[in-house]
Write an enzyme that holds these catalytic residues in place. Structure first.
Site, PDB file in Angstrom:
ATOM      1  N   HIS A   1      42.522  43.739  30.883  1.00  0.00           N
ATOM      2  CA  HIS A   1      43.908  44.176  31.025  1.00  0.00           C
ATOM      3  C   HIS A   1      44.162  44.924  32.322  1.00  0.00           C
ATOM      4  CE1 HIS A   1      44.449  43.175  26.732  1.00  0.00           C
ATOM      5  NE2 HIS A   1      45.736  43.185  27.018  1.00  0.00           N
ATOM      6  N   GLY A   2      43.156  45.604  32.851  1.00  0.00           N
ATOM      7  CA  GLY A   2      43.386  46.346  34.083  1.00  0.00           C
ATOM      8  C   GLY A   2      42.102  46.865  34.683  1.00  0.00           C
TER       9      GLY A   2
END
Length: 397
Positions: A318-319
């Site tokens: 996600h990041g």
């Protein structure tokens, strides 16, 4: 935002009409060409990186078929992972080493601003890995190179999914046009635009305080809860709205994409939540991370490890920041607690009377929603600020 640009929808119209007018054997090339034009317009020269990765995948498949060297598949998968790792996580690693040791930013190392994340790299990397793994397993139908090109360059899903499966996608390229596809597609696009532009845009005003440390400091506990709950709905309406637009646009081509959201905030457990939230990612992680680690067919400690490892990968996906790792591990812990409850505690409890089930279902939904919402503090903010926000929310600071 491309969805508010009339030129984008003119591009969609031209691509859809062309796709349905050409012979079926040409359709993959239309999808490939439209994807190339789309990606070059939004990502520029990174188009050639994506093209290179797809060409490598084709060479891997051809080489394995010609010489029977199945070790070539893992080499192709590792190449895709390394490319993703370089562009997405180099900055994170350099910043971490710099913070730990203070000397890592030397002239021979790239500066953070020199490494720009290519558009959609997380999505097309996961689709390439899926393709290579399934080719190695022998589960994919026979196809020509343009089959893979159309799969990876299908522009409605290039930016943010849903993550497709080649078998399902490729089999639909020969489907005939039906008016139902047009009607469903237009309606679905309209729903997605309403979610993103109206609902997410309006609710985002309430979510502003939790976006920064200064906003947190200036709000009371009640205001922070309102803001965090608002953000929880903003991210749902924004992301599910995008999925609706992608699914609706694909229907205009006569292609049915997998659903990505099924009312996740009505889930009665964290395990059910992940069967309702970002479904295509959850399916990918289950198939290519959780199962290869042993899934639930191993000892209890190993199962807990597998859950934690899978959700840590989810956080990293996600990041590229440590707060996303913490967010993923937070969900891993919740999944482990839920599994312990289901396997060890629930069998010892007395059955709930039928008249009481609506109450227990409501409580279960609220508990799950609370866990998902409180975890968002590490999705929005760096670890220290997220921890401070959590303490504020729980009345401990």
């Amino acid at each position: 935002m491309m969805y508010t640009d009339w030129f984008y929808w003119l591009f969609v119209l031209v691509a859809v009409v062309t796709y349905h007018l050409v012979p079926q054997r040409v359709r993959p090339w239309v999808l490939f060409a439209s994807g190339v034009a789309f990606y070059y317009n939004f990502a520029g020269a990174y188009l050639f990186l994506l093209l290179a990765e797809v060409v490598i995948a084709i060479i891997v498949v051809k080489s394995a078929a010609k010489w029977g060297r199945r070790w070539i598949y893992p080499a192709g998968i590792l190449t895709a992972i390394l490319v993703l790792g370089y562009f997405k996580y180099t900055n994170m690693m350099l910043d971490t080493l710099h913070n730990l040791f203070g000397f890592i930013h030397q002239p021979f190392l790239p500066k953070a601003e020199q490494i720009v994340l290519p558009l959609g790299i997380s999505y097309f990397t996961f689709e390439l890995i899926h393709y290579l793994v399934e080719r190695k397993r022998g589960t994919l139908p026979g196809h020509r190179p343009e089959g893979l090109l159309s799969f990876i360059f299908f522009f409605p899903t290039m930016v943010a999914g849903p993550i497709k499966q080649f078998q399902t996608f490729h089999s639909q390229l020969t489907a005939r046009f039906h008016v139902d596809h047009l009607l469903v597609g237009v309606i679905r696009i309209g729903i997605g635009l309403f979610k993103k532009l109206v609902l997410a845009g309006s609710i985002d005003i309430l979510a502003q305080p939790v976006y920064s440390a200064s906003g947190i400091a200036g709000a009371d506990t009640g205001g922070l809860w309102i803001s965090l709950i608002a953000y929880t709905f903003v991210i749902y309406f924004d992301f599910s709205g995008y999925s609706d637009i992608a699914i609706g646009t694909a229907r205009l081509f006569g292609i049915v994409l997998p659903e990505n959201f099924r009312f996740p905030y009505l889930a009665r457990s964290i395990a059910e939540f992940w069967n309702r939230w970002h479904i295509s990612l959850g399916s990918w992680l289950t198939r290519y991370v959780y199962f290869p680690l042993g899934g639930s067919r191993v000892s209890a400690p190993r199962v807990y490890f597998n859950l934690m490892a899978t959700m840590t990968v989810s956080g990293l996906w996600h990041g590229a920041a440590w707060n996303f790792v913490v967010w993923g591990m937070f969900h891993g812990v919740m999944l482990c607690v839920h599994r312990f409850y289901v396997k060890k505690l629930k069998p010892a409890l007395k059955p709930v009377p039928k008249w009481l089930k609506p109450v227990t279902v409501t409580v279960a939904i609220l508990i799950t929603f609370f866990g998902v919402t409180i975890s968002r503090v590490f999705f929005i903010l760096p670890i220290a600020d997220g921890w401070d926000l959590m303490l504020r929310l729980l009345g401990m600071r």
